[in-house]
Design an enzyme around this catalytic site. Structure first.
Site, PDB file in Angstrom:
ATOM      1  CB  ILE A  16      -0.956  -0.017   1.054  1.00 25.74           C
ATOM      2  CG1 ILE A  16      -0.194  -0.121   2.550  1.00 25.74           C
ATOM      3  CG2 ILE A  16      -2.115  -1.162   1.070  1.00 25.74           C
ATOM      4  CD1 ILE A  16      -0.981   0.001   3.749  1.00 25.74           C
ATOM      5  N   GLY A  17       2.182   1.097   0.097  1.00 32.24           N
ATOM      6  CA  GLY A  17       3.011   2.343  -0.107  1.00 32.24           C
ATOM      7  C   GLY A  17       4.521   1.876   0.206  1.00 32.24           C
ATOM      8  N   GLY A  20      12.072   5.524   0.868  1.00 33.47           N
ATOM      9  CA  GLY A  20      13.191   5.463   0.610  1.00 33.47           C
ATOM     10  C   GLY A  20      13.910   4.312   1.574  1.00 33.47           C
ATOM     11  CG  MET A  21      14.782   5.316   5.028  1.00 29.37           C
ATOM     12  SD  MET A  21      14.822   5.923   6.967  1.00 29.37           S
ATOM     13  CE  MET A  21      13.103   6.568   6.945  1.00 29.37           C
ATOM     14  CB  VAL A  24       3.846   0.714   4.130  1.00 29.71           C
ATOM     15  CG1 VAL A  24       2.715   0.578   4.914  1.00 29.71           C
ATOM     16  CG2 VAL A  24       4.655   1.761   4.679  1.00 29.71           C
ATOM     17  CG  ASP A 133      10.479  12.662   7.918  1.00 35.28           C
ATOM     18  OD1 ASP A 133      10.720  13.676   7.200  1.00 35.28           O
ATOM     19  OD2 ASP A 133      10.209  11.685   7.348  1.00 35.28           O
TER      20      ASP A 133
END
Length: 699
Positions: A16-17, A20-21, A24, A133
């Site tokens: 679903i997403g 860069g790290m 998901v 963030d």
């Protein structure tokens, strides 16, 4: 990862997403029966022990937060080289998608969202957790409108190394605070600066600082002022603009001192008395802001010449005293400094040119690859220097054939840097649903469920069948449970219970036991208990009663039927022959005689003994069966008219005291010829009650 069961309990459903790290995924928690979101660390970071250590520590720290506007963290785990965090699954969109679709947002909606984010930050700051963030990508909006802040603690695990390695972090530079951009220690006020930028973007649809590279954007955070939000969107109240101006001060001391203070301002900024307040002003410029130096103008030739002459005149006397050699030495030092300065300037220009060449990345305009086959789309994007996000999202999309791109995360015409990542969504064949378990539901309930799964009503068939299940419930289905089916073409046959099969009960009365049993077998019934009992009405050895079904009623197949077999008359019964004298109306002339009787066998009605035509007096024997408390009655009719009724009592017969019976006399033609009637002193005879009945048949 799709279909993988992570940690023995989390079944991965779909991606679903991702950033860069981490990537998901949506997953199902088999143990608790709920959907969750799982963030899986990208493979390039699994060997960085320091990063893993911080990743786990900060995720566990974030799990301590419990707030309605914070995405809950349920679990942190590792399976082989897969590091993952299990979080609350939010059905909805992230704020970045909402801004992309319909920014600028309404002021009231923007303040509501910002207030919920600020409330979450206040809770985190009180627990000594700094987000670091805050950006629209990390703000989730549920379908109920609830705002959820995610990735608490994750950003803190980012090191100086990962800043240059992950496009996700570089993308966050638009929301960096000045102190964050400088790489110094960040705190609560950095989160509030980022939140001010998010509010700015929601209300204007643009970012306050844009640049050709992340470094240029970071420098603007440090050096430049941003355009006032009201210049872009005049509908923004001054009170709301003041919140943005204060939260985005470059000097942290001039910002809100806490999230609670900012939240209080957000709660009141839309009040009528505040909407048109004065614009907030700050006494001094930001200490950290770099000021632009005015350019040094070149001196005019005349001025330079006059100044040189003046200097020469002042030193004229000394120059005349010096020798030519000394005068030459006087110009050496300035010459060296000038040469060194020129060399440094040339070197700086070279360095600036080199860095500029390295930092300035060619721009690429995103093409439209929707409706293209995956191979063609990937080839076209790679040729432009773009990177395809891995893995490609593969899911069924109505209206698109298998292997065709139906969505790209960057719109056509968007200008990005070469090497930027683009995510593609490719349609696959329509997944076939699995047939649900429809048994024990009514036909209507099963039909409704199938219709909801887009099965055509005309393709739902009903077949009745006898069973021991409740009437109207489904007992069989075709296709079977969990079978894959195409809703457009499938034909579903539902076998519905009619209850137990019923048959008409045969008449067993008057049948022998063997006859009764044979009759029951013929129709699918079973002979049950056999009971013997006495009976006045049924002969010995024949069925006198059947239970629980009377003849003609409905019985279920296989049911047991109880029968009663007659053993004949009871011991107290008496067989009695009653001699009935009968005379014609006139001797020598015909009279029609009719006799009826009732006894223990016919207690519910009369039995027709028969009719006789006589011309003279006669005695007819009437066979009766007597029982205690049941009198026998013999009725005589002559020429169609009732003549006499005779009652024979059980006790009279048993005691031998039956009354005498007068023989009626017929007419002899004249009254003087009449004589007294003859008396019958022995009107009847008792016989053995167990002997077969002798029925007199009289015509």
């Amino acid at each position: 990862m799709i279909g993988h069961e992570l940690g023995g309990r989390y079944e991965i459903i779909e991606r679903i997403g991702g950033g860069g790290m981490a990537l998901v995924y949506k997953a199902h928690d088999i143990l608790l029966g709920r959907n969750v979101a799982i963030k899986v660390l990208r493979q390039q970071f699994v060997d960085d022990e320091e990063f893993i250590r911080r990743f786990r520590r900060e995720a566990q720290s974030a799990a301590s937060l419990s707030h309605p506007n914070v995405v809950s963290i349920y679990d942190v785990g590792q399976e082989d080289d897969i590091h993952y965090i299990v979080m609350e699954y939010i059905e909805g969109f992230n704020l970045n998608e909402i801004i992309q679709d319909r920014a600028p947002l309404q002021v009231e909606e923007s303040i509501r969202i910002t207030a919920q984010i600020c409330d979450a930050l206040d809770h985190a700051h009180q627990n000594q957790i700094i987000h670091r963030d805050i950006k629209p990508h990390n703000i989730l909006i549920g379908r109920n409108g609830r705002v959820k802040v995610t990735d608490f603690g994750i950003a803190r695990a980012v090191t100086s190394t990962t800043i240059t390695q992950t496009g996700s972090v570089l993308g966050s530079v638009h929301y960096f605070s000045p102190e964050h951009a400088k790489g110094v220690l960040t705190g609560e006020k950095s989160d509030l600066y980022s939140l001010g930028i998010v509010l700015y973007q929601m209300l204007t649809g643009t970012l306050p600082f844009l640049g050709e590279s992340p470094i240029s954007v970071a420098l603007k955070h440090l050096q430049e002022d941003f355009e006032d939000p009201r210049d872009t969107n005049p509908l923004i109240p001054q009170s709301v603009e003041n919140i943005i101006l204060k939260s985005m001060r470059k000097n942290p001391s001039e910002r809100y001192q806490s999230a609670k203070e900012m939240l209080k301002d957000l709660d009141t900024c839309l009040l009528t008395e505040r909407r048109n307040e004065s614009k907030i002003l700050f006494a001094d410029p930001d200490a950290d802001q770099t000021r632009a130096m005015p350019a040094i103008k070149p001196m005019q030739r005349g001025a330079s010449y006059s100044r040189a002459n003046k200097l020469f005149d002042e030193d004229d006397d000394d120059n005349l005293l010096e020798s030519d050699g000394k005068r030459a030495k006087k110009w050496v030092k300035p010459t060296l400094w000038i040469s060194l300065t020129l060399i440094i300037l040339i070197s700086m220009v070279g360095v600036i040119w080199y860095v500029n060449q390295k930092l300035v990345v060619p721009e690429v305009t995103i093409p439209n690859v929707v409706n293209l086959q995956e191979e063609i789309a990937v080839k076209e994007l790679i040729e432009l220097g773009l990177v395809i996000d891995d893995p490609i999202i593969r899911t069924y999309k109505e209206g698109f054939e298998d292997g065709v791109v139906f969505e790209q995360n960057k719109r056509e015409g968007t200008v990005v840097k070469e090497g930027a990542t683009i995510r593609l969504s490719v349609s696959i064949e329509k997944p076939l649903p699995k047939m649900p378990d429809l048994k024990e539901k009514t036909f209507e309930e099963a039909s409704d469920e199938l219709l909801a799964m887009m099965v055509k009503e005309a393709n739902i068939k009903e077949t009745p069948e006898y069973s021991d299940k409740p009437v109207g419930t489904v007992i069989k289905q075709e296709p079977g449970v969990n079978s894959e089916f195409n809703p457009d073409t499938v034909e579903v046959v539902l076998t519905v219970s009619q209850g137990l099969e019923s048959i008409e009960m045969p008449d067993l009365l008057g049948k022998s036991r063997s006859e009764a049993e044979s009759k029951l077998k013929e129709v699918g019934l079973t002979l049950g208990e056999v009971v013997e009992e006495t009976s006045f009405k049924v002969e010995k050895g024949l069925v006198s009663k059947q239970w629980p079904y009377d003849a003609g009623s409905q019985a279920a197949v296989g049911d047991e039927v109880k029968i009663f077999i007659s053993t004949g008359y009871p011991p107290e019964a008496l067989n009695y022959t009653f001699n009935l004298p009968v005379a014609p109306v006139e001797d020598g002339k015909n009279s029609k005689i009719k006799i009826e009787y009732s006894d223990a066998r016919y207690d519910e009605g009369k039995k027709d003994w028969g009719m006789k035509t006589i011309k003279s007096t006669q005695v007819f024997p009437i066979e009766l069966v007597l029982a205690p408390n049941i009198d026998a009655v013999v009725s005589l009719y002559r020429d169609g008219e009732f003549f006499e009724a005779y009652t024979i009592s059980y006790n009279d017969v048993k005691n031998g005291s039956v009354p005498d019976i007068f023989i009626p006399q017929s007419d002899q033609g004249s009254p003087e010829d009449d004589v007294d009637s003859e008396i019958i002193t022995d009107p009847g005879t008792i016989t053995d009650p167990t002997a077969p009945e002798d029925v007199v048949d009289v015509d």
